[in-house]
Design an enzyme around this catalytic site. Structure first.
Site, PDB file in Angstrom:
ATOM      1  N   GLY A  46       0.767  -1.036  -0.107  1.00  0.00           N
ATOM      2  CA  GLY A  46      -0.006  -0.112  -0.069  1.00  0.00           C
ATOM      3  C   GLY A  46       0.817   1.286   0.059  1.00  0.00           C
ATOM      4  O   GLY A  46       2.094   1.016   0.257  1.00  0.00           O
ATOM      5  N   GLN A  51       3.343  10.029   0.947  1.00  0.00           N
ATOM      6  CA  GLN A  51       4.471   9.286   1.122  1.00  0.00           C
ATOM      7  C   GLN A  51       5.711   9.363  -0.314  1.00  0.00           C
ATOM      8  O   GLN A  51       6.575   9.075  -0.231  1.00  0.00           O
ATOM      9  CB  GLN A  51       4.185   7.851   1.313  1.00  0.00           C
ATOM     10  CG  GLN A  51       3.679   7.290   2.396  1.00  0.00           C
ATOM     11  CD  GLN A  51       3.455   5.899   2.691  1.00  0.00           C
ATOM     12  OE1 GLN A  51       2.557   5.467   2.251  1.00  0.00           O
ATOM     13  NE2 GLN A  51       4.667   5.243   3.403  1.00  0.00           N
ATOM     14  N   CYS A  90       5.972  -0.114   7.282  1.00  0.00           N
ATOM     15  CA  CYS A  90       5.657   1.263   6.657  1.00  0.00           C
ATOM     16  C   CYS A  90       6.828   1.794   5.653  1.00  0.00           C
ATOM     17  O   CYS A  90       7.826   1.805   6.290  1.00  0.00           O
ATOM     18  CB  CYS A  90       5.271   2.403   7.498  1.00  0.00           C
ATOM     19  SG  CYS A  90       4.744   3.861   6.560  1.00  0.00           S
ATOM     20  N   LEU A  91       6.629   1.955   4.617  1.00  0.00           N
ATOM     21  CA  LEU A  91       7.687   2.156   3.600  1.00  0.00           C
ATOM     22  C   LEU A  91       8.380   3.610   4.092  1.00  0.00           C
ATOM     23  O   LEU A  91       9.414   3.671   3.565  1.00  0.00           O
ATOM     24  CB  LEU A  91       7.391   2.732   2.092  1.00  0.00           C
ATOM     25  CG  LEU A  91       6.704   1.253   1.443  1.00  0.00           C
ATOM     26  CD1 LEU A  91       6.005   1.397   0.072  1.00  0.00           C
ATOM     27  CD2 LEU A  91       7.992   0.365   1.427  1.00  0.00           C
ATOM     28  N   HIS A 132      -4.418   1.551   7.555  1.00  0.00           N
ATOM     29  CA  HIS A 132      -3.034   1.924   7.590  1.00  0.00           C
ATOM     30  C   HIS A 132      -2.926   3.176   6.553  1.00  0.00           C
ATOM     31  O   HIS A 132      -2.399   4.222   6.843  1.00  0.00           O
ATOM     32  CB  HIS A 132      -2.215   0.789   7.143  1.00  0.00           C
ATOM     33  CG  HIS A 132      -0.733   1.367   7.413  1.00  0.00           C
ATOM     34  ND1 HIS A 132       0.422   1.178   8.256  1.00  0.00           N
ATOM     35  CD2 HIS A 132      -0.024   2.353   6.696  1.00  0.00           C
ATOM     36  CE1 HIS A 132       1.562   1.672   7.992  1.00  0.00           C
ATOM     37  NE2 HIS A 132       1.417   2.267   6.906  1.00  0.00           N
ATOM     38  N   GLU A 133      -3.339   2.992   5.312  1.00  0.00           N
ATOM     39  CA  GLU A 133      -3.231   4.035   4.414  1.00  0.00           C
ATOM     40  C   GLU A 133      -4.075   5.278   4.728  1.00  0.00           C
ATOM     41  O   GLU A 133      -3.800   6.620   4.338  1.00  0.00           O
ATOM     42  CB  GLU A 133      -3.742   3.343   3.040  1.00  0.00           C
ATOM     43  CG  GLU A 133      -2.500   2.223   2.480  1.00  0.00           C
ATOM     44  CD  GLU A 133      -0.980   2.678   2.582  1.00  0.00           C
ATOM     45  OE1 GLU A 133      -0.705   3.639   2.845  1.00  0.00           O
ATOM     46  OE2 GLU A 133      -0.427   1.610   2.707  1.00  0.00           O
ATOM     47  N   HIS A 136      -2.599   7.363   7.011  1.00  0.00           N
ATOM     48  CA  HIS A 136      -1.731   8.338   6.219  1.00  0.00           C
ATOM     49  C   HIS A 136      -2.257   9.583   6.056  1.00  0.00           C
ATOM     50  O   HIS A 136      -1.425  10.933   5.903  1.00  0.00           O
ATOM     51  CB  HIS A 136      -1.054   7.631   5.229  1.00  0.00           C
ATOM     52  CG  HIS A 136       0.252   6.888   5.417  1.00  0.00           C
ATOM     53  ND1 HIS A 136       1.415   7.478   6.067  1.00  0.00           N
ATOM     54  CD2 HIS A 136       0.569   5.694   5.232  1.00  0.00           C
ATOM     55  CE1 HIS A 136       2.429   6.600   6.047  1.00  0.00           C
ATOM     56  NE2 HIS A 136       2.004   5.264   5.878  1.00  0.00           N
TER      57      HIS A 136
HETATM   58 ZN   LIG Z   1       2.730   3.623   5.856  1.00  0.00          ZN
END
Ligand SMILES: [Zn+2]
Length: 173
Positions: A46, A51, A90-91, A132-133, A136
């Protein structure tokens, strides 16, 4: 399409509440395409627009296994149910993994890239990735929800069956 640089914590944009999308134009389509390409290149499940440096309410989730990519524009959570604790990454936080409690079930309303409205229900890991997204987009980062930090080496200490699950759950979002 282009692979974009992933913004890492503690960049301020990650803590911003993102803006609603009002124009469903070619620029939005390009953003979604760039996000997909960037997510695939980073081996994530995701990605949210902030991000890659765009503070707008756009996020994607790709559960793989032949499933269609979920594109969420202006997503809103309309129902949640149950709860489950699983490992997340998380990226924007390379190397950080931790147990996070989230609802087991979620229903959302969101818009497609053409502006049309849709509803989606998801469970378990898919629900987790979606939530989670959406976090963000509200400037909420998973590190604030971690109840136990998990060392990646823990993934290797479990039996073979669990390794698959743990690795999947440890994927980046
Ligand atoms: Zn994340």
């Amino acid at each position: 399409m282009a692979i974009r640089e992933i913004v890492k914590y503690p960049a301020p944009i990650l803590k911003q509440k993102c803006k609603e999308v009002v124009k469903f134009d070619q620029k939005l389509a390009m953003l979604l395409d760039d996000m997909y390409e960037t997510m695939v290149a980073a081996d994530g499940v995701g990605l949210a627009a902030p991000q890659i440096g765009e503070a707008v309410r756009v996020a994607i989730v790709d559960m793989g296994e032949g499933q269609e990519v979920i594109e969420m524009v202006n997503p809103v959570v309309t129902a949640i149910g149950g709860s489950e604790v699983e490992v997340e990454g998380c990226l924007s936080f390379p190397g950080l993994y931790g147990e996070v409690e989230r609802p087991f079930f979620v229903r959302i309303e969101a818009q497609e890239r053409d502006g049309s409205l849709y509803e989606l229900e998801a469970e378990d890991y898919e629900a987790r990735a979606i939530l989670h997204e959406i976090d963000h987009l509200n400037g909420v980062l998973f590190d604030s929800k971690i109840i136990r930090v998990v060392d990646p080496s823990e993934f290797e200490e479990v039996d073979e069956e669990s390794i698959e699950t743990e690795q999947k759950e440890g994927e980046h979002q």
